[in-house]
Motif scaffolding. Structure first.
Motif, short mmCIF file in Angstrom:
data_model
loop_
_atom_site.label_atom_id
_atom_site.label_comp_id
_atom_site.label_asym_id
_atom_site.label_seq_id
_atom_site.Cartn_x
_atom_site.Cartn_y
_atom_site.Cartn_z
N LEU A 1 0.82 -1.21 0.00
CA LEU A 1 0.00 0.00 0.00
C LEU A 1 0.86 1.26 0.00
CD1 LEU A 1 -2.80 -1.05 2.52
CD2 LEU A 1 -2.83 -1.16 0.02
N LEU A 2 2.03 1.18 0.61
CA LEU A 2 2.92 2.35 0.66
C LEU A 2 3.47 2.71 -0.72
CD1 LEU A 2 4.94 1.70 3.94
CD2 LEU A 2 3.34 3.57 3.50
N SER A 3 3.36 1.81 -1.66
CA SER A 3 3.82 2.10 -3.02
C SER A 3 2.71 2.70 -3.88
CB SER A 3 4.34 0.82 -3.68
OG SER A 3 3.30 -0.13 -3.83
N ASP A 4 1.53 2.89 -3.30
CA ASP A 4 0.38 3.40 -4.04
C ASP A 4 0.40 4.93 -4.07
OD1 ASP A 4 -2.35 4.24 -4.76
OD2 ASP A 4 -2.84 2.12 -4.55
N SER A 5 0.41 5.51 -5.26
CA SER A 5 0.46 6.97 -5.40
C SER A 5 -0.75 7.66 -4.79
CB SER A 5 0.56 7.35 -6.89
OG SER A 5 1.76 6.86 -7.45
N CYS A 6 -1.90 7.00 -4.86
CA CYS A 6 -3.12 7.60 -4.30
C CYS A 6 -2.97 7.83 -2.79
CB CYS A 6 -4.33 6.72 -4.59
SG CYS A 6 -4.86 6.73 -6.32
N LEU A 7 -2.33 6.90 -2.12
CA LEU A 7 -2.13 7.05 -0.68
C LEU A 7 -1.24 8.25 -0.39
CD1 LEU A 7 -2.39 6.07 2.24
CD2 LEU A 7 -0.44 4.55 1.82
N HIS A 8 -0.18 8.43 -1.16
CA HIS A 8 0.73 9.54 -0.93
C HIS A 8 0.06 10.88 -1.21
CE1 HIS A 8 4.59 7.39 -0.21
NE2 HIS A 8 3.91 6.40 -0.80
N ALA B 1 -6.78 11.53 -11.15
CA ALA B 1 -6.23 12.01 -12.42
C ALA B 1 -4.71 12.08 -12.36
CB ALA B 1 -6.81 13.38 -12.75
N CYS B 2 -4.18 12.59 -11.25
CA CYS B 2 -2.73 12.72 -11.12
C CYS B 2 -2.06 11.35 -11.08
CB CYS B 2 -2.41 13.51 -9.85
SG CYS B 2 -0.65 13.82 -9.59
N ALA B 3 -2.62 10.42 -10.30
CA ALA B 3 -2.05 9.08 -10.20
C ALA B 3 -2.08 8.36 -11.54
CB ALA B 3 -2.80 8.27 -9.15
N ALA B 4 -3.07 8.71 -12.38
CA ALA B 4 -3.19 8.07 -13.70
C ALA B 4 -2.39 8.81 -14.77
CB ALA B 4 -4.66 7.99 -14.10
N GLY B 5 -1.69 9.89 -14.40
CA GLY B 5 -0.89 10.62 -15.36
C GLY B 5 -1.68 11.54 -16.26
N ARG B 6 -2.86 11.96 -15.79
CA ARG B 6 -3.72 12.80 -16.63
C ARG B 6 -3.65 14.28 -16.22
NH1 ARG B 6 -7.52 8.72 -15.39
NH2 ARG B 6 -8.75 10.25 -14.21
N HIS C 1 -0.98 17.89 -15.67
CA HIS C 1 0.28 18.46 -16.16
C HIS C 1 1.36 18.40 -15.09
CE1 HIS C 1 -1.76 21.84 -14.14
NE2 HIS C 1 -0.55 22.27 -13.86
N TYR C 2 1.03 17.95 -13.91
CA TYR C 2 2.00 17.81 -12.83
C TYR C 2 2.06 16.35 -12.41
CZ TYR C 2 -2.53 18.42 -10.54
OH TYR C 2 -3.87 18.33 -10.20
N SER C 3 3.20 15.95 -11.92
CA SER C 3 3.41 14.57 -11.47
C SER C 3 3.01 14.42 -10.02
CB SER C 3 4.88 14.19 -11.63
OG SER C 3 5.68 14.95 -10.74
N VAL C 4 3.00 13.18 -9.54
CA VAL C 4 2.71 12.93 -8.13
C VAL C 4 3.73 13.64 -7.25
CG1 VAL C 4 2.59 11.15 -6.34
CG2 VAL C 4 1.57 10.72 -8.59
N ALA C 5 5.02 13.52 -7.61
CA ALA C 5 6.07 14.14 -6.82
C ALA C 5 5.91 15.66 -6.79
CB ALA C 5 7.44 13.78 -7.40
N GLN C 6 5.54 16.25 -7.91
CA GLN C 6 5.34 17.70 -7.96
C GLN C 6 4.14 18.12 -7.12
OE1 GLN C 6 5.11 18.05 -12.24
NE2 GLN C 6 7.16 18.94 -12.37
#
Length: 211
Positions: free
Chosen positions: A106-113, A127-132, A134-139
């Motif tokens: 679960l800790l590897s799941d972008s939605c959780l972060h 949308a962000c977790a799916a890459g939709r 203009h910004y990334s999860v890290a951003q």
């Protein structure tokens, strides 16, 4: 070395959508030295319905490989004037977080972060977790403004607690504060709307201070 992830769900505050509808959100504070997290200290506010969404999303993303812990049940008689119900819900939400944060899968799941360390709405998290976006999860995580991590003592000094109906959501607070102040300070806490999913998020100006 063993990595540590500490999480707190506290500081329930009432939010008012309009004259008739209100909900409570809770502050989620995170402090960690885990390599899974880029930000080691963060604070965001989420409501109960967003926890429900998170559990469903994590369960779907894990492809049923694990059974997620349960959330405190939705109570049709939940009252913003009932301190005991609010305290029990906070404890249940914290227990849920503590358990899911023990799972490497679960800790590897972008939605959780994004749930824990950004103030994006759930639709924008998806949308962000799916890459939709203009910004990334890290951003999304990094551009959220840092706020000073409040101690329990600080929170008690600033306490102006409020309660809500079975809607859900709040800011960082003590799990067992002086709940009787909730109803008294209700008007104060409802003054500012939680604009999750608005232009605030798109500009990454996280006014409530997540990390």
């Amino acid at each position: 070395m063993q990595q540590v992830i500490h999480s707190w769900v506290r500081d329930p505050r009432i939010r008012k959508n309009d004259f008739w509808h209100a909900y409570i959100d809770y502050e989620i504070c995170l402090h960690t030295d885990s390599v899974y997290f880029t930000k080691k200290t963060s604070s965001v506010r989420r409501r109960y319905s967003e926890f429900v969404w998170l559990r469903q999303k994590l369960q779907a993303n894990s492809l049923l490989m694990i059974q997620l812990p349960e959330l405190p049940p939705k109570n049709p008689f939940f009252s913003l004037n009932n301190a005991q119900q609010i305290t029990e819900r906070m404890k249940g939400l914290q227990k849920f977080l503590e358990q899911i944060l023990q799972s490497p899968l679960l800790l590897s799941d972008s939605c959780l972060h994004l749930f824990l360390q950004s103030e994006l709405s759930v639709s924008k998290i998806e949308a962000c977790a799916a890459g939709r976006t203009h910004y990334s999860v890290a951003q999304a995580v990094q551009r959220c403004g840092l706020r000073r991590f409040h101690s329990e003592e600080d929170l008690q000094k600033q306490r102006s607690m409020c309660c809500d109906s079975d809607s859900d959501s709040s800011e960082c607070r003590d799990p067992e504060p002086q709940m009787k102040d909730l109803a008294i300070n209700k008007a104060e806490s409802t003054a500012s709307l939680d604009l999750l999913g608005t232009s605030q998020e798109e500009s990454f100006s996280c006014s409530s201070g997540s990390t």
